[in-house]
Design a protein around this motif. Structure first.
Motif, PDB file in Angstrom:
ATOM      1  N   GLU A   1       3.111   9.584   4.468  1.00  0.00           N
ATOM      2  CA  GLU A   1       3.608   8.172   4.726  1.00  0.00           C
ATOM      3  C   GLU A   1       2.608   7.178   3.317  1.00  0.00           C
ATOM      4  OE1 GLU A   1       1.841   5.592   8.303  1.00  0.00           O
ATOM      5  OE2 GLU A   1       0.455   6.315   7.505  1.00  0.00           O
ATOM      6  N   LYS A   2       1.182   7.677   2.841  1.00  0.00           N
ATOM      7  CA  LYS A   2       0.684   7.509   1.182  1.00  0.00           C
ATOM      8  C   LYS A   2       1.493   7.541   0.560  1.00  0.00           C
ATOM      9  CE  LYS A   2      -4.067   7.764   4.041  1.00  0.00           C
ATOM     10  NZ  LYS A   2      -3.878   5.970   4.223  1.00  0.00           N
ATOM     11  N   ASP A   3       1.810   8.049   0.533  1.00  0.00           N
ATOM     12  CA  ASP A   3       3.257   8.804  -0.917  1.00  0.00           C
ATOM     13  C   ASP A   3       4.423   7.624  -1.334  1.00  0.00           C
ATOM     14  OD1 ASP A   3       1.107  10.831  -1.399  1.00  0.00           O
ATOM     15  OD2 ASP A   3       2.575  12.565  -1.069  1.00  0.00           O
ATOM     16  N   PHE A   4       4.693   7.832   0.115  1.00  0.00           N
ATOM     17  CA  PHE A   4       5.841   7.075   0.347  1.00  0.00           C
ATOM     18  C   PHE A   4       5.555   5.673   0.019  1.00  0.00           C
ATOM     19  CE2 PHE A   4       8.038   3.670   2.889  1.00  0.00           C
ATOM     20  CZ  PHE A   4       9.053   3.594   2.661  1.00  0.00           C
ATOM     21  N   LEU A   5       4.263   4.791   0.800  1.00  0.00           N
ATOM     22  CA  LEU A   5       4.006   3.819   0.343  1.00  0.00           C
ATOM     23  C   LEU A   5       3.703   2.781  -0.948  1.00  0.00           C
ATOM     24  CD1 LEU A   5       1.902   2.888   3.383  1.00  0.00           C
ATOM     25  CD2 LEU A   5       4.225   2.022   2.977  1.00  0.00           C
TER      26      LEU A   5
ATOM     27  N   ILE B   1       3.634  -0.370  -2.695  1.00  0.00           N
ATOM     28  CA  ILE B   1       2.388  -1.269  -1.994  1.00  0.00           C
ATOM     29  C   ILE B   1       0.249  -0.627  -1.627  1.00  0.00           C
ATOM     30  CG2 ILE B   1       2.505  -1.707   0.530  1.00  0.00           C
ATOM     31  CD1 ILE B   1       5.126  -1.360   0.518  1.00  0.00           C
ATOM     32  N   ALA B   2       0.074  -1.230  -1.842  1.00  0.00           N
ATOM     33  CA  ALA B   2      -1.380  -0.745  -1.627  1.00  0.00           C
ATOM     34  C   ALA B   2      -2.314   0.136  -0.993  1.00  0.00           C
ATOM     35  CB  ALA B   2      -2.430  -1.966  -1.549  1.00  0.00           C
ATOM     36  N   VAL B   3      -2.295   0.935  -0.653  1.00  0.00           N
ATOM     37  CA  VAL B   3      -3.402   2.003   0.443  1.00  0.00           C
ATOM     38  C   VAL B   3      -4.617   2.279   0.148  1.00  0.00           C
ATOM     39  CG1 VAL B   3      -0.648   2.818   1.171  1.00  0.00           C
ATOM     40  CG2 VAL B   3      -2.393   4.040  -0.995  1.00  0.00           C
ATOM     41  N   ALA B   4      -5.277   2.577   1.110  1.00  0.00           N
ATOM     42  CA  ALA B   4      -6.849   3.356   0.540  1.00  0.00           C
ATOM     43  C   ALA B   4      -6.663   4.076  -0.204  1.00  0.00           C
ATOM     44  CB  ALA B   4      -7.311   3.136   1.992  1.00  0.00           C
ATOM     45  N   PRO B   5      -7.765   4.075  -1.279  1.00  0.00           N
ATOM     46  CA  PRO B   5      -7.875   5.656  -1.829  1.00  0.00           C
ATOM     47  C   PRO B   5      -8.121   6.438  -1.187  1.00  0.00           C
ATOM     48  CG  PRO B   5      -9.897   4.102  -2.704  1.00  0.00           C
ATOM     49  CD  PRO B   5      -8.976   3.164  -1.619  1.00  0.00           C
ATOM     50  N   PHE B   6      -6.911   8.096  -1.609  1.00  0.00           N
ATOM     51  CA  PHE B   6      -6.755   8.732  -0.761  1.00  0.00           C
ATOM     52  C   PHE B   6      -7.077  10.291  -1.519  1.00  0.00           C
ATOM     53  CE2 PHE B   6      -2.244   8.183  -1.002  1.00  0.00           C
ATOM     54  CZ  PHE B   6      -1.939   9.181  -1.614  1.00  0.00           C
ATOM     55  N   ALA B   7      -7.157  11.527  -0.800  1.00  0.00           N
ATOM     56  CA  ALA B   7      -6.435  12.946  -1.109  1.00  0.00           C
ATOM     57  C   ALA B   7      -6.358  13.423  -0.521  1.00  0.00           C
ATOM     58  CB  ALA B   7      -8.222  12.709  -1.903  1.00  0.00           C
TER      59      ALA B   7
ATOM     60  N   LYS C   1       6.967  -9.989   3.522  1.00  0.00           N
ATOM     61  CA  LYS C   1       7.206  -9.814   2.597  1.00  0.00           C
ATOM     62  C   LYS C   1       7.152  -7.194   2.528  1.00  0.00           C
ATOM     63  CE  LYS C   1       7.034  -9.189  -2.271  1.00  0.00           C
ATOM     64  NZ  LYS C   1       6.416 -10.239  -3.932  1.00  0.00           N
ATOM     65  N   ILE C   2       5.383  -7.199   2.212  1.00  0.00           N
ATOM     66  CA  ILE C   2       5.098  -6.082   2.727  1.00  0.00           C
ATOM     67  C   ILE C   2       6.380  -4.915   4.134  1.00  0.00           C
ATOM     68  CG2 ILE C   2       3.605  -4.309   3.502  1.00  0.00           C
ATOM     69  CD1 ILE C   2       1.871  -5.839   1.470  1.00  0.00           C
ATOM     70  N   ALA C   3       5.847  -5.728   4.831  1.00  0.00           N
ATOM     71  CA  ALA C   3       6.639  -4.891   6.549  1.00  0.00           C
ATOM     72  C   ALA C   3       8.590  -4.813   5.744  1.00  0.00           C
ATOM     73  CB  ALA C   3       6.050  -5.946   7.567  1.00  0.00           C
ATOM     74  N   GLY C   4       9.298  -6.265   5.234  1.00  0.00           N
ATOM     75  CA  GLY C   4      10.308  -5.889   4.977  1.00  0.00           C
ATOM     76  C   GLY C   4      10.372  -4.976   4.062  1.00  0.00           C
ATOM     77  N   LYS C   5       9.938  -4.705   3.151  1.00  0.00           N
ATOM     78  CA  LYS C   5      10.201  -3.742   1.534  1.00  0.00           C
ATOM     79  C   LYS C   5       9.800  -2.598   2.756  1.00  0.00           C
ATOM     80  CE  LYS C   5       8.646  -2.695  -3.181  1.00  0.00           C
ATOM     81  NZ  LYS C   5       7.421  -3.336  -3.964  1.00  0.00           N
ATOM     82  N   ILE C   6       9.109  -2.817   3.548  1.00  0.00           N
ATOM     83  CA  ILE C   6       8.928  -0.932   4.458  1.00  0.00           C
ATOM     84  C   ILE C   6      10.709  -0.724   5.198  1.00  0.00           C
ATOM     85  CG2 ILE C   6       7.785   0.114   5.944  1.00  0.00           C
ATOM     86  CD1 ILE C   6       5.244  -0.892   4.979  1.00  0.00           C
TER      87      ILE C   6
ATOM     88  N   ILE D   1       9.784  -2.229  14.020  1.00  0.00           N
ATOM     89  CA  ILE D   1       8.398  -1.834  13.101  1.00  0.00           C
ATOM     90  C   ILE D   1       7.389  -2.525  12.911  1.00  0.00           C
ATOM     91  CG2 ILE D   1       9.320  -2.477  11.139  1.00  0.00           C
ATOM     92  CD1 ILE D   1       8.893   0.258   9.730  1.00  0.00           C
ATOM     93  N   CYS D   2       6.964  -1.211  13.139  1.00  0.00           N
ATOM     94  CA  CYS D   2       4.983  -2.232  12.669  1.00  0.00           C
ATOM     95  C   CYS D   2       4.492  -1.683  12.050  1.00  0.00           C
ATOM     96  CB  CYS D   2       4.231  -2.581  13.938  1.00  0.00           C
ATOM     97  SG  CYS D   2       2.694  -2.443  14.157  1.00  0.00           S
TER      98      CYS D   2
END
Length: 360
Positions: free
Chosen positions: A110-114, A119-125, A237-242, A252-253
């Protein structure tokens, strides 16, 4: 599907929980029938379904038979196995598309896709061992959240880490399964956008809601969210892009954080490829609810109106609070929705109520 399913057609739903129940009620208003497939013997949705199948999600023969008896298949929860969707798809169209579930079921995917969408996501590993966790923590910072990659919901499958010394115990607590380490986002509020996309790509949006969680479970949602018009635009805009990137069909939420100190900066927390708890307010504050619009989309019907006619606060009824049904039922300006669950366990969603106010 090119032609809209006429009244009398049958919608197949994988999953028999309260979301399936509310989808079934919405479908009945349109003259459509519902066939529920569940691995539980007596889930809430069975009470309002025209047909039912009890079988496992790994039972390919049962899934093929189920899909052969309906005109389209959808899901009421996101953790339906991909193999089950593929099996059903051999005998009926499946909406939303299986790819949406594959993305949403795995927090890393999910985070890789975003990120690929910008689209901004929290820092992750990604985390697969204590060594990887210990190496990732200094870069992510403290506090940090360790989350299982799969099967986490309502606060389950995650643990807060506040120091390097807590790493091993944190991984022990989630059973050493594949995980994702996330940085904690400082935010003003949590919001979500419920969108619906038709088979022809038409997109409609409900107003963003502000959400408050307690113990990892959604406690209440209110609309309108106290955010600027610019923030509303960015959230949609973010929801529509996804939705467009997934060639999505249905509701979709997208759950987001509004960053502290920047009213229009949004960070996506997660995607839910289904109708969503934070959209329950649409049942009473909109002419066409998220549930009816999901049915319309997967059946090839024109999408319904998504504007609200009232402000609203939706509150979940959790566990033993279900015993207060008389109080909720007698409250002024309030509608009560109970899910027909017999046992009120701690943390279990038993229903919700919606209070309406004049639109501001």
């Amino acid at each position: 599907m090119r032609e809209a399913l006429p009244p009398g057609s049958t919608i197949g739903i994988l999953g028999g929980g309260q979301l399936g129940r509310m989808l079934a009620v919405a479908a009945s208003r349109l003259g459509l029938k519902i066939h529920i497939y569940s691995d539980e013997p007596d889930p809430p949705a069975f009470a309002v379904a025209a047909a039912r199948t009890v079988a496992g999600y790994n039972d390919a023969d049962a899934l093929l038979k189920f899909a052969g008896a309906v005109d389209v298949v959808t899901c009421e929860f996101e953790n339906v196995p991909t193999a089950a969707l593929e099996a059903a798809g051999r005998n009926a169209p499946v909406f939303p598309p299986p790819r949406a579930f594959a993305v949403a079921q795995d927090r890393l995917a999910e985070k890789d896709f975003l990120q690929e969408l910008g689209i901004a996501v929290a820092p992750f590993a990604p985390i697969g061992s204590v060594r990887e966790l210990q190496a990732a923590l200094p870069g992510i910072g403290f506090p940090a959240l360790l989350k299982t990659r799969r099967f986490g919901y309502d606060g389950k499958g995650q643990v807060m880490i506040r120091s390097q010394s807590e790493a091993e115990a944190a991984l022990d607590s989630i059973g050493h399964v594949p995980a994702v380490l996330e940085g904690v986002v400082l935010f003003e509020r949590e919001i979500s956008v419920v969108a619906v996309r038709a088979q022809d790509g038409t997109l409609h949006f409900y107003d963003p809601s502000e959400n408050v969680h307690q113990d990892g479970i959604l406690a209440r949602s209110r609309v309108p969210a106290p955010i600027s018009a610019t923030c509303v635009f960015e959230a949609r805009k973010i929801a529509g892009k996804i939705a467009n990137a997934l060639s999505y069909v249905g509701v979709i939420c997208v759950e987001m954080f509004q960053r502290m100190g920047d009213g229009s900066a949004l960070v996506v927390n997660e995607i839910a490829p289904r109708v969503h708890n934070s959209g329950h307010w649409t049942l009473d504050a909109c002419l066409v609810s998220q549930f009816e619009n999901h049915i319309r989309a997967i059946a090839g019907w024109p999408l319904g109106e998504t504007s609200r006619h009232s402000d609203a606060v939706m509150a979940n009824i959790i566990g033993a609070d279900a015993d207060r049904w008389r109080d909720f039922a007698s409250a002024e300006g309030t509608s009560l929705h109970l899910y027909g669950k017999e046992e009120a366990r701690p943390g279990r969603k038993m229903g919700h109520f919606i209070r309406l106010y004049p639109k501001t």
